[in-house]
Motif scaffolding. Structure first.
Motif, short mmCIF file in Angstrom:
data_model
loop_
_atom_site.label_atom_id
_atom_site.label_comp_id
_atom_site.label_asym_id
_atom_site.label_seq_id
_atom_site.Cartn_x
_atom_site.Cartn_y
_atom_site.Cartn_z
N SER A 58 48.88 34.99 32.19
CA SER A 58 47.67 34.83 32.29
C SER A 58 46.86 34.26 31.29
N THR A 59 47.38 34.33 29.95
CA THR A 59 46.62 33.70 28.85
C THR A 59 46.01 32.50 28.77
N PRO A 60 46.97 31.40 29.20
CA PRO A 60 46.32 29.93 29.41
C PRO A 60 45.03 29.83 30.51
N VAL A 61 45.16 30.89 31.52
CA VAL A 61 44.16 30.67 32.67
C VAL A 61 42.92 31.28 31.98
N VAL A 62 42.94 32.25 31.13
CA VAL A 62 41.84 32.84 30.43
C VAL A 62 41.07 31.99 29.56
N GLU A 63 41.96 31.32 28.87
CA GLU A 63 41.52 30.47 27.65
C GLU A 63 40.93 29.28 28.25
N GLU A 64 41.54 28.73 29.17
CA GLU A 64 40.79 27.48 30.01
C GLU A 64 39.46 27.76 30.52
N SER A 65 39.47 29.04 30.88
CA SER A 65 38.31 29.60 31.66
C SER A 65 37.16 29.45 30.76
N HIS A 172 41.17 35.18 41.28
CA HIS A 172 42.27 36.05 40.46
C HIS A 172 42.55 37.43 41.56
N VAL A 173 43.76 37.11 42.34
CA VAL A 173 43.96 38.07 43.44
C VAL A 173 44.70 39.16 42.72
N VAL A 174 44.29 40.66 42.81
CA VAL A 174 44.82 41.69 42.34
C VAL A 174 45.32 42.36 43.54
N PRO A 175 46.51 43.00 43.39
CA PRO A 175 47.14 43.83 44.59
C PRO A 175 46.48 45.26 44.61
N VAL A 176 45.40 45.21 44.88
CA VAL A 176 44.36 46.44 45.09
C VAL A 176 43.81 46.42 46.49
N LEU A 177 43.55 47.39 47.06
CA LEU A 177 42.68 47.58 48.22
C LEU A 177 41.68 48.48 47.98
N LEU A 178 40.17 47.91 48.06
CA LEU A 178 39.13 48.78 47.72
C LEU A 178 38.54 49.30 48.87
N GLY A 179 38.52 48.62 50.20
CA GLY A 179 38.20 49.34 51.29
C GLY A 179 36.70 48.99 51.58
N GLY A 180 36.13 48.55 50.67
CA GLY A 180 34.45 48.44 50.77
C GLY A 180 34.05 47.78 49.54
N GLY A 181 32.53 47.35 49.65
CA GLY A 181 32.05 46.91 48.41
C GLY A 181 31.21 45.63 48.63
N SER A 182 31.56 44.74 47.71
CA SER A 182 31.09 43.35 47.73
C SER A 182 32.06 42.17 48.17
N GLU A 202 51.62 33.12 39.13
CA GLU A 202 51.93 34.46 39.14
C GLU A 202 51.96 34.95 37.63
N ALA A 203 51.44 36.02 37.57
CA ALA A 203 51.35 36.74 36.33
C ALA A 203 51.16 38.29 36.45
N PRO A 204 51.59 39.03 35.48
CA PRO A 204 51.76 40.45 35.73
C PRO A 204 50.24 40.96 36.03
N GLY A 205 50.52 41.63 37.43
CA GLY A 205 49.18 42.35 37.89
C GLY A 205 48.30 41.39 38.59
N LYS A 210 43.77 28.46 41.95
CA LYS A 210 42.52 27.75 41.87
C LYS A 210 42.32 26.46 42.64
N TYR A 211 40.96 26.41 43.38
CA TYR A 211 40.66 25.37 44.31
C TYR A 211 39.68 24.45 43.69
N ARG A 212 39.72 23.41 44.10
CA ARG A 212 38.71 22.30 44.08
C ARG A 212 37.93 22.16 45.38
N ILE A 213 36.59 22.49 45.28
CA ILE A 213 35.76 22.36 46.71
C ILE A 213 35.62 20.89 46.99
#
Length: 219
Positions: A58-65, A172-182, A202-205, A210-213
């Motif tokens: 994830s490090t280069p992804v965060v640095e690039e952002s 940044h897709v996280v393997p969590v199910l929130l069930g509601g929200g925004s 793929e990175a830890p957690g 990344k998509y181009r519109i």
């Protein structure tokens, strides 16, 4: 040419914040879990004045952002406070203390006018009441040729996506199910949104997508 970019963490069931937002839970119930992948990173801690931390995929992804960003746009729901409304005594200056982590001009899309707020570290909050196009135009001018970051939340990001004003989207897709929200991708109406996948990491957690519109179909 200056681009509008959005990086946002999202649950497997499509939420970028949990339900029942409050001052105790600004990201809603369970929403903090969407960012568990980034908090331990050295790149994140360094950007927030900390030390130590992990280095992983994830490090280069965060640095690039954080590269080539000259200004940002943000929705009122992300800036706060909870339940919005008129500014009252105008004491509210966001969730981030006296020295927010942005260090460039940030344009808040809101219905309620307010004088700009200058913070420590070079962050200045501007409050834009005449729509998302105006906020983006002002941000691009302030960015001086650099890119503009769309920090969220989900509602304003969805508006920019539906309006065809967003150039890049990284989920940044996280393997969590929130069930509601925004939600981010609901209620796009008749918008002809076309995406081209640029990469998947793929990175830890977390998995970074990344998509181009792409331009929509001619009317």
């Amino acid at each position: 040419m200056s681009k509008l970019r959005c990086h946002i963490s999202i649950s497997l069931d499509g939420f970028v914040a949990g339900p029942n937002q409050s001052e105790e839970n600004p990201l809603g119930e369970g929403g903090e879990r969407l960012h568990d992948w980034v908090f331990p990173l050295e790149a994140f801690r360094r950007a927030h004045g900390g030390q130590g931390g992990e280095v992983n995929e994830s490090t280069p992804v965060v640095e690039e952002s954080r590269e080539n960003i000259g200004a940002a746009v943000m929705g009122r729901n992300m800036f706060g406070p909870v339940r919005g409304g008129a500014w009252g005594d105008e004491q509210w200056t966001g969730w981030w203390g006296d020295n927010p982590p942005y260090h460039y001009p940030v344009f808040i899309v809101t219905h309620y006018p307010r004088d700009r707020v200058e913070m420590e570290g070079g962050t200045t909050f501007h409050f834009v009441t005449d729509g998302i196009e105006s906020a983006l135009g002002q941000a691009k001018k302030a960015a001086g040729g650099k890119d503009v970051m769309l920090w969220g939340g989900g509602q304003v990001a969805r508006q920019y996506l539906a309006a065809g004003l967003l150039d890049e989207l990284e989920l940044h897709v996280v393997p969590v199910l929130l069930g509601g929200g925004s939600r981010l991708l609901d209620n796009l109406g008749e918008a002809d949104v076309r995406l081209e996948q640029v990469r998947a990491i793929e990175a830890p957690g977390v998995t970074h997508l990344k998509y181009r519109i792409l331009p929509g179909a001619p009317s």
